[in-house]
Design a protein around this motif. Structure first.
Motif, PDB file in Angstrom:
ATOM      1  N   PRO A  99       0.828  -1.200   0.000  1.00 41.35           N
ATOM      2  CA  PRO A  99       0.000   0.000   0.000  1.00 41.35           C
ATOM      3  C   PRO A  99       0.863   1.252   0.000  1.00 41.35           C
ATOM      4  O   PRO A  99       2.065   1.194   0.266  1.00 41.35           O
ATOM      5  CB  PRO A  99      -0.822  -0.121   1.282  1.00 41.35           C
ATOM      6  N   ASP A 100       0.249   2.378  -0.296  1.00 44.88           N
ATOM      7  CA  ASP A 100       0.972   3.647  -0.417  1.00 44.88           C
ATOM      8  C   ASP A 100       0.516   4.599   0.689  1.00 44.88           C
ATOM      9  O   ASP A 100      -0.681   4.837   0.854  1.00 44.88           O
ATOM     10  CB  ASP A 100       0.685   4.249  -1.799  1.00 44.88           C
ATOM     11  N   GLN A 101       1.468   5.135   1.427  1.00 44.73           N
ATOM     12  CA  GLN A 101       1.205   6.159   2.440  1.00 44.73           C
ATOM     13  C   GLN A 101       0.469   5.597   3.658  1.00 44.73           C
ATOM     14  O   GLN A 101      -0.380   6.261   4.235  1.00 44.73           O
ATOM     15  CB  GLN A 101       0.449   7.349   1.831  1.00 44.73           C
ATOM     16  N   LEU A 102       0.843   4.398   4.076  1.00 41.79           N
ATOM     17  CA  LEU A 102       0.225   3.753   5.235  1.00 41.79           C
ATOM     18  C   LEU A 102       1.128   3.881   6.453  1.00 41.79           C
ATOM     19  O   LEU A 102       2.251   3.383   6.460  1.00 41.79           O
ATOM     20  CB  LEU A 102      -0.036   2.269   4.939  1.00 41.79           C
ATOM     21  N   ARG A 103       0.631   4.532   7.480  1.00 42.30           N
ATOM     22  CA  ARG A 103       1.344   4.624   8.754  1.00 42.30           C
ATOM     23  C   ARG A 103       1.332   3.276   9.460  1.00 42.30           C
ATOM     24  O   ARG A 103       0.338   2.544   9.432  1.00 42.30           O
ATOM     25  CB  ARG A 103       0.662   5.641   9.663  1.00 42.30           C
TER      26      ARG A 103
END
Length: 482
Positions: free
Chosen positions: A13-17
């Motif tokens: 995934p993209d931009q997952l904390r």
């Protein structure tokens, strides 16, 4: 089930904390598929990315190189066909490598063809929406990338998952690697039902407030450029609830891929690697999205999970881990020779097998530019335009920065601004800068020394293949053609 080498699913995934996942301690978000994956595998609690922005991070974890090694520090210096990468390593050693979706932010022309066997969508997206394509309700919504409730569509991620499901139904007999890079939960913050209404806005956690006093130099200018002081606590909770809805949808997408692997009869012989390319501010420090020199844990800490054959169930790895370690670990687990190029990733297999050897003591992240590189910085369109304008107007704010972490401390060295030192135990949100205080001088000196050692050690790579000395030169001798 195959009797040979294991198959591999790499789900990114993209931009997952990291702290937006249940398995990593979030009590609000619903991520049952990620959590189950963690329960049957290894969860790395101190994994960190090597760059806080998408393309450089991808170039780094695919090569095992830190971004500075070959200048992969921008959105436009992508992996070339003549550069090594681990997808190609798998392909060159008998794996069928398939990339679902069409992300153009990783390989330069020719690089994809040199690295994978199949690429793209078999089910085309009909609702591929980027931040610039959204109609925002007002300027605050635009500057916080909030689009809210949208209609369900076969967007990029849904099309990629349908493509993966169809591919897995007819997966080849040879060992394969399926690479699934998604967009969610990257901005804009938007979700269809039932995801949009899944979370009670009033129950959402408040973001970490800005630091009192010393903070990274770009924080206030970025807040000013976007007018982020207009965002109320209610607005941030609305964004967080929508973001969590996006995370839960992404979790459902992971579950569908894992179910498709099981239907194909490969549940017992497939390794799954789950990780993100970087995180998201989500209102922390009064900021949103990311920044090229973000070094804080909400951007750089990664929710890395590995599960499958050769990986013990329920393992928690607290050693420091870098994202460049993922693919060397997969090569090791799959018995693929790791001899194509010199890199800086380290296999986690000895640690996972309980051989008693610590994995890493330190993890490094870097980003930013020199003042002389200002002309090469991106000039993005709306709603990223103010971010781009600020970088060109004040390039010092994206001056080169490198962070080094151990399990207790974070030290950040910035080329044009004062250093930062944070006590990760007493101050996990990294709001109190201790750099320069006499009582912490020894810690600061130790961390700075490790940073210097690492930069010297990884300054470049010598290719394995030597060039012949005194090669035959096919040119006329001086004056021969007069």
């Amino acid at each position: 089930m195959s009797a040979g080498r294991p198959n591999v699913v790499v789900f990114v995934p993209d931009q997952l904390r990291a702290d937006a996942v249940g398995a990593f301690g979030n009590p609000h978000v619903r991520t049952p598929n990620i959590d189950r994956l963690a329960a049957r595998g290894a969860r790395c609690t101190n994994a960190f990315v090597q760059h806080p922005v998408c393309s450089p991070s991808r170039a780094s974890f695919l090569t095992g190189w830190y971004p500075h090694v070959s200048g992969h520090r921008t959105l436009t210096n992508l992996l070339r066909a003549d550069e090594p990468n681990f997808l190609k390593s798998f392909r060159d050693n008998g794996y069928h490598v398939t990339w679902v979706g069409e992300r153009g932010d990783t390989f330069a022309p020719g690089g994809t063809e040199a690295s994978v066997d199949e690429y793209g969508f078999s089910v085309e997206p009909t609702g591929m929406r980027w931040a610039k394509d959204i109609e925002y309700e007002n300027d605050l919504a635009a500057r916080t990338f909030y689009a809210g409730r949208v209609e369900e569509a076969v967007d990029f991620d849904e099309a990629a998952i349908r493509t993966a499901e169809a591919w897995l139904a007819g997966a080849p007999r040879e060992p394969w690697l399926l690479f699934v890079p998604l967009l969610a939960p990257h901005v804009p913050f938007k979700a269809a039902e039932p995801w949009f209404s899944m979370y009670d806005r009033d129950a959402m956690p408040d973001p970490v407030p800005p630091a009192d006093g010393s903070e990274p130099c770009f924080h206030q200018p970025l807040r000013d450029a976007y007018g982020l002081e207009r965002a109320t606590p209610e607005h941030w909770r609305e964004i967080t609830a929508t973001y969590y809805g996006m995370v839960s949808r992404m979790d459902a997408h992971l579950g569908r891929v894992l179910d498709a692997v099981e239907r194909a009869g490969h549940a017992d012989d497939t390794i799954t690697a789950f990780f993100a390319d970087h995180g998201e501010y989500l209102g922390d420090y009064g900021l949103v999205e990311k920044w090229p020199t973000s070094m804080s844990a909400n951007i750089t800490r990664d929710p890395l999970i590995l599960a499958g054959p050769g990986i013990p169930a329920g393992e928690v790895v607290e050693d420091m881990v870098e994202l460049i370690d993922v693919f060397p670990t997969l090569l090791d687990l799959c018995e693929v020779p790791d001899d194509t190029h010199r890199h800086f990733g380290r296999s986690l297999v000895p640690r996972l097998r309980g051989e008693g050897v610590p994995h890493r003591e330190y993890a490094f992240t870097e980003g930013g530019f020199t003042l002389d590189e200002e002309a090469q910085l991106e000039r993005p369109g709306f709603p990223y335009d103010r971010k781009g304008d600020l970088q060109h107007a004040e390039p010092r704010l994206v001056g080169k920065a490198t962070a080094v972490r151990d399990r207790s401390w974070t030290y950040v060295h910035r080329l044009y601004d004062p250093p930062e030192l944070y006590d990760r135990i007493a101050d996990p949100d990294e709001r109190i800068n201790l750099a320069g205080r006499p009582e912490f001088a020894q810690v600061e000196e130790r961390m700075r020394g490790e940073l210097l050692r690492r930069l010297i050690e990884t300054a470049d790579v010598v290719p394995f293949a030597p060039d012949p000395r005194r090669p035959k030169v096919d040119l006329p001798t001086p004056g021969a053609e007069r």
